[in-house]
Write a protein that holds these residues in place. Structure first.
Motif, PDB file in Angstrom:
ATOM      1  N   SER A   1       0.848  -1.192   0.000  1.00  0.00           N
ATOM      2  CA  SER A   1       0.000   0.000   0.000  1.00  0.00           C
ATOM      3  C   SER A   1       0.885   1.244   0.000  1.00  0.00           C
ATOM      4  CB  SER A   1      -0.924   0.021   1.224  1.00  0.00           C
ATOM      5  OG  SER A   1      -0.170   0.156   2.403  1.00  0.00           O
TER       6      SER A   1
ATOM      7  N   THR B   1       0.697   5.539   0.982  1.00  0.00           N
ATOM      8  CA  THR B   1       0.039   6.769   1.434  1.00  0.00           C
ATOM      9  C   THR B   1       0.850   7.958   0.937  1.00  0.00           C
ATOM     10  OG1 THR B   1      -0.742   5.674   3.439  1.00  0.00           O
ATOM     11  CG2 THR B   1      -0.767   8.075   3.436  1.00  0.00           C
TER      12      THR B   1
ATOM     13  N   ILE C   1      -3.169  -1.345  -6.489  1.00  0.00           N
ATOM     14  CA  ILE C   1      -2.495  -1.065  -5.213  1.00  0.00           C
ATOM     15  C   ILE C   1      -3.371  -0.112  -4.385  1.00  0.00           C
ATOM     16  CG2 ILE C   1      -0.457  -0.038  -4.125  1.00  0.00           C
ATOM     17  CD1 ILE C   1       1.122  -0.777  -6.657  1.00  0.00           C
ATOM     18  N   PRO C   2      -3.686  -0.475  -3.123  1.00  0.00           N
ATOM     19  CA  PRO C   2      -4.461   0.444  -2.285  1.00  0.00           C
ATOM     20  C   PRO C   2      -3.643   1.707  -1.985  1.00  0.00           C
ATOM     21  CG  PRO C   2      -4.450  -1.779  -1.361  1.00  0.00           C
ATOM     22  CD  PRO C   2      -3.415  -1.751  -2.445  1.00  0.00           C
ATOM     23  N   MET C   3      -4.258   2.864  -2.164  1.00  0.00           N
ATOM     24  CA  MET C   3      -3.546   4.122  -1.961  1.00  0.00           C
ATOM     25  C   MET C   3      -4.433   5.123  -1.239  1.00  0.00           C
ATOM     26  SD  MET C   3      -1.363   4.625  -5.445  1.00  0.00           S
ATOM     27  CE  MET C   3      -2.429   3.924  -6.668  1.00  0.00           C
TER      28      MET C   3
END
Ligand SMILES: C=C(O[C@@H]1C=C(C(=O)O)C=C[C@H]1O)C(=O)O
Length: 105
Positions: free
Chosen positions: A21, A23, A48-50
């Motif tokens: 991930s 941020t 992709i988690p963002m």
């Protein structure tokens, strides 16, 4: 995004297998586009988690700055290269060169 080009190349990261991930933070003066939207347009970054957040504003701090915190799977002995471009190199001069993260059990 130049920052992510450097990240992937210098750390030999493969987006689909290594990155967990990301941020992003952006200083309050940056409001044209979400960094995650730019990142998602990269090859293999679509799943992709963002998250985008606004960086805390501290008087006198670096303007026009995007930071990211990325979680990834790496070999335990991998050297990690933290990427600082242009004026951001002054934020962490101790991290301008590749170094090894301490291994903790
Ligand atoms: C001063 C910085 O910015 C802030 C401070 C940080 C820190 O002290 O570790 C990290 C990210 C930012 O929220 C920096 O990136 O070095």
């Amino acid at each position: 995004m130049e920052l992510l080009d450097e990240l992937e190349q210098r750390n030999q990261l493969h987006p689909t297998t290594d990155i967990i991930s990301v941020t992003f933070s952006a200083t309050k003066d940056l409001d044209a586009v979400f960094p995650a939207a730019i990142a998602r347009s990269r090859p293999l970054w679509v799943n992709i988690p963002m998250l985008d957040v606004q960086e805390m504003h501290v008087e006198g701090s670096l303007k026009n700055c995007i930071r990211f915190l990325l979680h990834a799977y790496l070999p335990i002995s991998a050297s990690v290269c933290h990427i600082y471009l242009r004026h951001a190199v002054n934020l962490r001069p101790d991290w301008n060169l590749p170094h090894f993260l301490p291994h903790q059990n």
